[in-house]
Design a protein around this motif. Structure first.
Motif, short mmCIF file in Angstrom:
data_model
loop_
_atom_site.label_atom_id
_atom_site.label_comp_id
_atom_site.label_asym_id
_atom_site.label_seq_id
_atom_site.Cartn_x
_atom_site.Cartn_y
_atom_site.Cartn_z
N LEU A 147 72.03 54.21 -50.21
CA LEU A 147 73.07 53.92 -51.19
C LEU A 147 72.46 53.51 -52.52
O LEU A 147 72.91 53.94 -53.59
N MET A 148 71.42 52.69 -52.48
CA MET A 148 70.77 52.25 -53.71
C MET A 148 70.20 53.43 -54.49
O MET A 148 70.27 53.47 -55.72
N SER A 149 69.66 54.40 -53.78
CA SER A 149 69.08 55.56 -54.45
C SER A 149 70.16 56.38 -55.16
O SER A 149 69.88 57.01 -56.19
N LEU A 150 71.38 56.37 -54.63
CA LEU A 150 72.48 57.10 -55.27
C LEU A 150 73.00 56.37 -56.51
O LEU A 150 73.45 57.01 -57.47
N LEU A 151 72.94 55.04 -56.48
CA LEU A 151 73.51 54.26 -57.58
C LEU A 151 72.52 53.97 -58.69
O LEU A 151 72.92 53.68 -59.82
N ARG A 152 71.23 54.07 -58.39
CA ARG A 152 70.19 53.61 -59.32
C ARG A 152 70.29 54.28 -60.69
O ARG A 152 70.10 53.62 -61.73
N ASN A 153 70.57 55.56 -60.73
CA ASN A 153 70.55 56.29 -61.99
C ASN A 153 71.93 56.49 -62.61
O ASN A 153 72.06 57.19 -63.62
N ALA A 154 72.95 55.89 -62.02
CA ALA A 154 74.30 56.01 -62.58
C ALA A 154 74.43 55.09 -63.80
O ALA A 154 73.76 54.06 -63.90
N ARG A 155 75.31 55.45 -64.71
CA ARG A 155 75.46 54.65 -65.92
C ARG A 155 76.40 53.46 -65.71
O ARG A 155 76.41 52.53 -66.51
N GLN A 156 77.18 53.48 -64.64
CA GLN A 156 78.10 52.37 -64.35
C GLN A 156 77.35 51.21 -63.70
O GLN A 156 76.20 51.33 -63.30
N GLU A 179 68.70 72.17 -39.31
CA GLU A 179 69.64 71.72 -40.33
C GLU A 179 70.11 70.29 -40.06
O GLU A 179 70.29 69.49 -40.98
N ARG A 180 70.29 69.97 -38.78
CA ARG A 180 70.72 68.62 -38.45
C ARG A 180 69.62 67.60 -38.72
O ARG A 180 69.89 66.45 -39.05
N LEU A 181 68.37 68.01 -38.56
CA LEU A 181 67.25 67.11 -38.81
C LEU A 181 67.00 66.91 -40.30
O LEU A 181 66.51 65.87 -40.73
N ALA A 182 67.36 67.91 -41.10
CA ALA A 182 67.10 67.83 -42.53
C ALA A 182 68.04 66.82 -43.17
O ALA A 182 69.16 66.62 -42.72
N PRO A 183 67.60 66.14 -44.26
CA PRO A 183 68.48 65.19 -44.95
C PRO A 183 69.73 65.89 -45.47
O PRO A 183 69.66 67.01 -45.98
N THR A 184 70.86 65.23 -45.33
CA THR A 184 72.10 65.80 -45.81
C THR A 184 72.19 65.67 -47.32
O THR A 184 71.96 64.59 -47.87
N ALA A 185 72.50 66.76 -47.97
CA ALA A 185 72.65 66.72 -49.42
C ALA A 185 73.91 65.94 -49.77
O ALA A 185 74.99 66.22 -49.25
N SER A 186 73.78 64.95 -50.62
CA SER A 186 74.94 64.13 -50.98
C SER A 186 75.74 64.80 -52.08
O SER A 186 75.18 65.38 -53.01
N ALA A 187 77.04 64.71 -51.95
CA ALA A 187 77.91 65.27 -52.97
C ALA A 187 77.89 64.36 -54.20
O ALA A 187 77.78 63.15 -54.10
N THR A 188 78.00 64.96 -55.38
CA THR A 188 78.03 64.19 -56.61
C THR A 188 79.34 63.42 -56.69
O THR A 188 80.42 63.99 -56.51
N THR A 189 79.25 62.13 -56.95
CA THR A 189 80.43 61.28 -57.00
C THR A 189 80.95 61.18 -58.41
O THR A 189 80.19 60.93 -59.35
N ASP A 190 82.24 61.36 -58.58
CA ASP A 190 82.90 61.18 -59.86
C ASP A 190 83.36 59.73 -59.93
O ASP A 190 84.43 59.38 -59.45
#
Length: 313
Positions: free
Chosen positions: A155-164, A42-53
Motif C-alpha cells: 500500500l505504501m508503494s502505491l501511495l508514495r508517489n501520489a500528490r494527495q 500468472e498466479r505466481l506473478a505480482p498482480t498489476a494494480s489498477a490506477t486509482t482515481d
C-alpha cells in the motif's frame, strides 16, 4: 512348390482411426498441460494494480488481493460536535491532523481505551474537518483491515508517489501471541530503509494500550528466561506511535450530554426528565455508559417515535 510373394500389410480403417484419435488426444493433453502451467505462472506473478482515481472520493478501502483501492461514496461518520467527553484528545488529534495537512511534521497516532467512546468516530471526524479546512492538501482516508496489515508495504508503494496526502486508518488493531504481521507495521512506522512516505500518516484504534492482551504479556514474562526482553519486541510497537490518546469511561453527566446532543441534532421530539430516566435505564441494562450506548438509545427512541436519523434531514 513355390510360395506366392508376400503382400504388403495394410492397417485396417479402424486401426488408423484409433491412431489418429490417440495423436489428437495427446496434442490436446499437451495443450491443456501448457494452459495449466501458464495459469500457475500468472498466479505466481505480482498482480498489476489498477490506477486509482483519488479524485473520485474522499475515502477508500484497501484490498491487497488485487492491490487495489475501492472508493467509499459516503463515509459513515459522526459530526465532531456530537463527540462529547473527549475534548482534550479531540483537540490533540485535530491539531496533529492539521499539521500533517499543512505539510508540517506530525505523528502517527494510537487511540486506545474504553469501548464505544468515539475512537474511530474521532478519526473520521478529524479527517472530514481538516479536509474541508485545507482542500489543497487533497486529504484522503484509507482504511486497511487488521488482517491485511502484512500488505502495508504494498500500500505504501502505491501511495508514495501520489500528490494527495493520506491518513491510513486501521480500526480495532491488536495482535495474538503467534501473530508476526506486526513486523510490517513496525517497519512502516519507523525503522525501514524507505520509511513512511511523507504524504502518509497512520492512525490506529485499539482497546489495548500495547496492542496485545495482558494475559499474553504475563504468560511470556512467566515463561521467559529474561522476562524483561521476552515481550520487548511486541511492546515496542506501541512506542512507535508518537501520539498516544487515551479514552476512558464517561461520567453520568457526560453520557446524558451525549444523549441530549443526539436528540437535538436529529430533532427527536423528546425532552426533560423522562428522556434522562430512559437513557439511564438503557445504559444500566447494557452495563456501560458510552457514546455508542447513547447513540443506540437515541436510535431506539427515534424508531419508536417514527423519526428518521438522517444527515440529509
Amino acid at each position: 512348390m513355390t510360395k506366392s510373394p508376400a503382400r504388403p500389410s495394410k492397417k485396417s480403417p479402424n486401426k488408423a482411426a484409433r491412431a489418429g484419435t490417440e495423436k489428437a488426444q495427446a496434442r490436446g493433453g499437451d495443450a491443456a498441460l501448457l494452459a495449466r502451467i501458464a495459469g500457475a505462472l500468472e498466479r505466481l506473478a505480482p498482480t498489476a494494480s489498477a490506477t486509482t482515481d483519488f479524485a473520485a472520493a474522499e475515502a477508500f478501502v484497501w484490498h491487497p488481493e488485487g492491490r487495489r483501492l475501492t472508493a467509499v461514496r459516503r463515509v459513515n461518520r459522526v459530526e465532531m460536535s456530537l463527540l462529547k467527553g473527549i475534548d482534550r484528545v479531540r483537540d490533540l488529534l485535530v491539531e496533529n491532523t492539521e499539521r500533517f495537512a499543512r505539510g508540517l511534521p506530525a505523528n502517527n497516532a494510537l487511540l486506545w481505551g474504553a469501548r464505544g467512546m468515539g475512537k474511530s468516530s474521532l478519526v473520521k471526524a478529524a479527517h472530514a474537518a481538516i479536509g474541508q479546512a485545507y482542500p489543497a492538501a487533497g486529504l484522503k482516508l484509507i482504511e486497511i483491515h487488521r488482517e491485511d496489515i502484512e500488505s502495508l508495504p504494498e500500500l505504501m508503494s502505491l501511495l508514495r508517489n501520489a500528490r494527495q496526502q493520506f491518513i491510513v486508518f486501521c480500526d480495532d488493531l491488536s495482535f495474538d501471541a503467534e501473530d508476526t504481521s506486526y513486523k510490517s507495521l513496525k517497519t512502516m512506522l519507523e525503522g525501514g530503509i524507505e520509511g513512511r512516505p511523507e504524504n502518509v500518516i497512520f492512525y490506529a484504534t485499539s482497546n489495548r494500550r500495547h496492542l496485545l492482551a495482558r494475559d499474553m504479556m504475563e504468560n511470556e514474562r512467566a515463561t521467559a528466561i529474561n522476562p524483561g526482553e521476552a515481550i520487548e519486541e511486541k511492546v515496542s510497537l506501541s512506542d512507535r506511535f508518537g501520539l498516544w490518546l487515551g479514552f476512558h469511561r464517561c461520567s453520568q453527566d457526560e453520557y446524558l450530554a451525549m444523549v441530549e446532543g443526539y436528540v437535538a441534532h436529529y430533532r427527536v421530539p423528546f425532552d426533560g426528565a423522562e428522556l434522562r430516566r430512559e437513557a439511564l435505564e438503557w445504559a444500566t441494562t447494557r452495563g456501560a455508559r458510552s457514546g455508542r450506548v447513547a447513540r443506540q438509545y437515541v436510535q431506539d427512541l427515534a424508531g419508536r417515535l417514527g423519526v428518521r436519523m438522517s444527515e440529509d434531514r
